[in-house]
Motif scaffolding. Structure first.
Motif, PDB file in Angstrom:
ATOM      1  N   PRO A 281       0.821  -1.225   0.000  1.00 43.52           N
ATOM      2  CA  PRO A 281       0.000   0.000   0.000  1.00 43.52           C
ATOM      3  C   PRO A 281       0.849   1.266   0.000  1.00 43.52           C
ATOM      4  O   PRO A 281       0.404   2.311  -0.485  1.00 43.52           O
ATOM      5  N   GLU A 282       2.077   1.194   0.536  1.00 40.21           N
ATOM      6  CA  GLU A 282       2.964   2.354   0.537  1.00 40.21           C
ATOM      7  C   GLU A 282       3.523   2.628  -0.857  1.00 40.21           C
ATOM      8  O   GLU A 282       4.047   3.717  -1.111  1.00 40.21           O
ATOM      9  N   SER A 283       3.436   1.651  -1.756  1.00 41.54           N
ATOM     10  CA  SER A 283       3.883   1.831  -3.139  1.00 41.54           C
ATOM     11  C   SER A 283       2.654   1.994  -4.032  1.00 41.54           C
ATOM     12  O   SER A 283       1.811   2.836  -3.767  1.00 41.54           O
ATOM     13  N   LEU A 284       2.531   1.191  -5.073  1.00 42.97           N
ATOM     14  CA  LEU A 284       1.359   1.303  -5.952  1.00 42.97           C
ATOM     15  C   LEU A 284       0.100   0.761  -5.283  1.00 42.97           C
ATOM     16  O   LEU A 284      -0.976   1.334  -5.428  1.00 42.97           O
ATOM     17  N   GLY A 285       0.231  -0.352  -4.570  1.00 45.49           N
ATOM     18  CA  GLY A 285      -0.944  -0.994  -3.993  1.00 45.49           C
ATOM     19  C   GLY A 285      -1.500  -2.049  -4.929  1.00 45.49           C
ATOM     20  O   GLY A 285      -1.215  -2.043  -6.132  1.00 45.49           O
ATOM     21  N   PRO A 286      -2.353  -2.951  -4.411  1.00 47.59           N
ATOM     22  CA  PRO A 286      -2.836  -4.088  -5.209  1.00 47.59           C
ATOM     23  C   PRO A 286      -3.620  -3.693  -6.461  1.00 47.59           C
ATOM     24  O   PRO A 286      -3.335  -4.186  -7.547  1.00 47.59           O
ATOM     25  N   SER A 287      -4.607  -2.814  -6.317  1.00 45.63           N
ATOM     26  CA  SER A 287      -5.487  -2.510  -7.456  1.00 45.63           C
ATOM     27  C   SER A 287      -4.733  -1.944  -8.662  1.00 45.63           C
ATOM     28  O   SER A 287      -4.916  -2.435  -9.787  1.00 45.63           O
ATOM     29  N   PRO A 288      -3.878  -0.924  -8.492  1.00 49.56           N
ATOM     30  CA  PRO A 288      -3.127  -0.427  -9.650  1.00 49.56           C
ATOM     31  C   PRO A 288      -2.248  -1.501 -10.298  1.00 49.56           C
ATOM     32  O   PRO A 288      -2.074  -1.503 -11.519  1.00 49.56           O
ATOM     33  N   VAL A 289      -1.716  -2.411  -9.476  1.00 49.71           N
ATOM     34  CA  VAL A 289      -0.886  -3.480 -10.030  1.00 49.71           C
ATOM     35  C   VAL A 289      -1.729  -4.405 -10.902  1.00 49.71           C
ATOM     36  O   VAL A 289      -1.321  -4.805 -12.007  1.00 49.71           O
ATOM     37  N   PHE A 290      -2.934  -4.736 -10.447  1.00 49.40           N
ATOM     38  CA  PHE A 290      -3.807  -5.575 -11.262  1.00 49.40           C
ATOM     39  C   PHE A 290      -4.219  -4.856 -12.545  1.00 49.40           C
ATOM     40  O   PHE A 290      -4.308  -5.479 -13.613  1.00 49.40           O
ATOM     41  N   PHE A 291      -4.490  -3.565 -12.451  1.00 47.93           N
ATOM     42  CA  PHE A 291      -4.796  -2.799 -13.671  1.00 47.93           C
ATOM     43  C   PHE A 291      -3.601  -2.828 -14.634  1.00 47.93           C
ATOM     44  O   PHE A 291      -3.769  -2.948 -15.853  1.00 47.93           O
ATOM     45  N   MET A 292      -2.399  -2.713 -14.071  1.00 47.77           N
ATOM     46  CA  MET A 292      -1.186  -2.747 -14.896  1.00 47.77           C
ATOM     47  C   MET A 292      -1.048  -4.090 -15.614  1.00 47.77           C
ATOM     48  O   MET A 292      -0.773  -4.140 -16.824  1.00 47.77           O
ATOM     49  N   PHE A 293      -1.277  -5.188 -14.882  1.00 46.36           N
ATOM     50  CA  PHE A 293      -1.201  -6.503 -15.511  1.00 46.36           C
ATOM     51  C   PHE A 293      -2.306  -6.680 -16.558  1.00 46.36           C
ATOM     52  O   PHE A 293      -2.124  -7.380 -17.553  1.00 46.36           O
ATOM     53  N   GLY A 294      -3.452  -6.051 -16.321  1.00 46.56           N
ATOM     54  CA  GLY A 294      -4.517  -6.097 -17.314  1.00 46.56           C
ATOM     55  C   GLY A 294      -4.089  -5.448 -18.617  1.00 46.56           C
ATOM     56  O   GLY A 294      -4.316  -5.994 -19.708  1.00 46.56           O
ATOM     57  N   VAL A 295      -3.445  -4.292 -18.528  1.00 47.30           N
ATOM     58  CA  VAL A 295      -2.963  -3.596 -19.724  1.00 47.30           C
ATOM     59  C   VAL A 295      -1.871  -4.407 -20.414  1.00 47.30           C
ATOM     60  O   VAL A 295      -1.867  -4.560 -21.648  1.00 47.30           O
ATOM     61  N   LEU A 296      -0.922  -4.957 -19.625  1.00 46.85           N
ATOM     62  CA  LEU A 296       0.159  -5.767 -20.201  1.00 46.85           C
ATOM     63  C   LEU A 296      -0.390  -7.006 -20.900  1.00 46.85           C
ATOM     64  O   LEU A 296       0.123  -7.416 -21.958  1.00 46.85           O
ATOM     65  N   SER A 297      -1.434  -7.598 -20.337  1.00 49.76           N
ATOM     66  CA  SER A 297      -2.039  -8.777 -20.966  1.00 49.76           C
ATOM     67  C   SER A 297      -2.697  -8.409 -22.291  1.00 49.76           C
ATOM     68  O   SER A 297      -2.683  -9.198 -23.242  1.00 49.76           O
ATOM     69  N   MET A 298      -3.284  -7.210 -22.370  1.00 46.65           N
ATOM     70  CA  MET A 298      -3.866  -6.743 -23.631  1.00 46.65           C
ATOM     71  C   MET A 298      -2.774  -6.571 -24.693  1.00 46.65           C
ATOM     72  O   MET A 298      -2.952  -6.944 -25.856  1.00 46.65           O
ATOM     73  N   PHE A 299      -1.648  -5.992 -24.278  1.00 48.75           N
ATOM     74  CA  PHE A 299      -0.516  -5.875 -25.213  1.00 48.75           C
ATOM     75  C   PHE A 299      -0.025  -7.258 -25.637  1.00 48.75           C
ATOM     76  O   PHE A 299       0.380  -7.466 -26.788  1.00 48.75           O
ATOM     77  N   GLY A 300      -0.048  -8.218 -24.680  1.00 49.98           N
ATOM     78  CA  GLY A 300       0.344  -9.591 -25.004  1.00 49.98           C
ATOM     79  C   GLY A 300      -0.578 -10.205 -26.044  1.00 49.98           C
ATOM     80  O   GLY A 300      -0.127 -10.899 -26.958  1.00 49.98           O
ATOM     81  N   ALA A 301      -1.883  -9.944 -25.925  1.00 46.78           N
ATOM     82  CA  ALA A 301      -2.848 -10.450 -26.909  1.00 46.78           C
ATOM     83  C   ALA A 301      -2.554  -9.872 -28.290  1.00 46.78           C
ATOM     84  O   ALA A 301      -2.596 -10.590 -29.308  1.00 46.78           O
ATOM     85  N   LEU A 302      -2.243  -8.580 -28.335  1.00 45.52           N
ATOM     86  CA  LEU A 302      -1.927  -7.925 -29.613  1.00 45.52           C
ATOM     87  C   LEU A 302      -0.651  -8.515 -30.223  1.00 45.52           C
ATOM     88  O   LEU A 302      -0.600  -8.790 -31.438  1.00 45.52           O
ATOM     89  N   TYR A 303       0.369  -8.696 -29.401  1.00 51.29           N
ATOM     90  CA  TYR A 303       1.636  -9.281 -29.869  1.00 51.29           C
ATOM     91  C   TYR A 303       1.393 -10.670 -30.450  1.00 51.29           C
ATOM     92  O   TYR A 303       1.876 -10.986 -31.551  1.00 51.29           O
ATOM     93  N   CYS A 304       0.665 -11.505 -29.728  1.00 51.48           N
ATOM     94  CA  CYS A 304       0.426 -12.878 -30.170  1.00 51.48           C
ATOM     95  C   CYS A 304      -0.416 -12.909 -31.446  1.00 51.48           C
ATOM     96  O   CYS A 304      -0.190 -13.754 -32.325  1.00 51.48           O
TER      97      CYS A 304
END
Length: 332
Positions: A281-304
């Motif tokens: 929580p003192e850094s990004l916190g859980p929710s922003p990290v999950f949002f970040m992985f969501g965006v990275l997974s979308m980029f992964g779908a585009l790459y694949c």
């Protein structure tokens, strides 16, 4: 044919590890954990017993090398024995010869003598290696290892706050069981659908799962978070989870596989170091990290979608030739 069973055996092994942990004292009983001698069972007796069983099975049942290996090394007498055991139509010498000839036509060239340099820079093999390196990075950036790590922290947090009656250990078992059930289903899924289709759709579904987990966590819908973690595990285990390993083995040469798997474990190691910090929580916190992985997974779908090529219905030789430059394919 047996390749889809690989993810199932992995998850069963992990589940055994989870339940072996059940014999240890509770996580919060530090003194009992220090005094217990049960670690000898987990790290000593059980692994040695397991290794002994598998060694015995290997020596008594799985006696031959793979048919592909034997044929590539021209060890035809041993190949006949293996073919006879594997194929019903190979009960006599003529049947064995026909099966071996058919298999030789579909197998790719033996690549065991090629080097890491060949895998990285040789124009015949480098494209397959680099494509799989990129895919393997995006595969790990779906955050599977992170979400499994965070699930334990999440269950502990909810249990301490009284929002959930599920203990961290029970939560771990729940995720392990969901993982195993999903891997059983994945055996048929991998046989039915194409690799590329599964990967692209899977990355999109995992991205939506991450985003939903982040939203649920922001709104303190803890049961919703638990459900979505299990949903994510299901999507992962039926798509990119097993496909990443299979696709690399199907399209890259042997030395390339070593580089690709090294990339995988380096990515896992980096995420293991970084995730606890950014989850705080003192850094990004859980929710922003999950949002970040969501965006990275979308980029992964585009790459694949753009880079990967479908392997469904192709022979071993055709799969190994997918990323060959056109001039080399013509030469073949």
């Amino acid at each position: 044919m047996l390749a889809p069973t690989f993810p199932f055996t992995q998850t069963v092994g992990a589940l055994c590890g989870y339940f072996l942990g059940a014999i240890l004292p509770p996580d919060d009983d530090t003194e009992a954990l220090k005094d217990t001698g049960l670690w000898r069972v987990i790290y000593g007796y059980f692994p040695f017993l397991l290794y002994a069983i598998f060694l015995l099975l290997h020596l008594t049942i799985v006696k031959e090398d793979s048919i592909k290996f034997l044929l590539s090394k021209r060890r035809y007498d041993e190949a006949r024995i293996a073919v006879c055991r594997m194929y019903k139509e190979a009960s006599d010498e003529r049947g064995q010869t026909l099966v071996m000839e058919r298999l030789e036509k579909t197998f790719g060239k033996d690549s065991s003598g090629l080097t890491f340099k060949d895998a990285m820079v040789n124009p015949q093999y480098r494209t397959a290696t680099w494509v799989n390196i990129g895919y393997m990075i995006f595969h790990e950036l779906t955050g599977n290892n992170v979400i499994l790590l965070y699930s334990n922290i999440l269950f502990a947090s909810m249990n301490q706050s009284g929002l959930s009656s599920i203990s961290p250990r029970e939560g771990t078992y729940l995720v392990g069981i969901a993982n195993t059930v999903a891997s059983i289903i994945s055996i048929q899924v991998l046989r039915t659908f194409g690799r590329k289709s599964l990967v692209v759709v899977g990355h999109i579904l995992m991205a939506l799962s991450h985003i939903t987990i982040g939203i649920m966590n922001n709104n303190q819908h803890d049961n919703g978070v638990i459900i979505m973690i299990l949903v994510f595990v299901f999507f992962y285990q039926n798509t990119s989870g097993p496909v990443a390993w299979l696709y690399a083995a199907e399209t890259a040469i042997d030395s390339g596989m070593g580089i690709i798997l090294f990339t995988l474990w380096i990515t896992v190691f980096a995420l293991t170091l970084i995730s606890p910090i950014i989850m705080s929580p003192e850094s990004l916190g859980p929710s922003p990290v999950f949002f970040m992985f969501g965006v990275l997974s979308m980029f992964g779908a585009l790459y694949c979608y753009i880079v990967l090529k479908e392997t469904k219905g192709l022979t071993d030789k055709e799969k190994k030739s997918l990323f060959l430059p056109k001039r080399y394919r013509i030469a073949q």
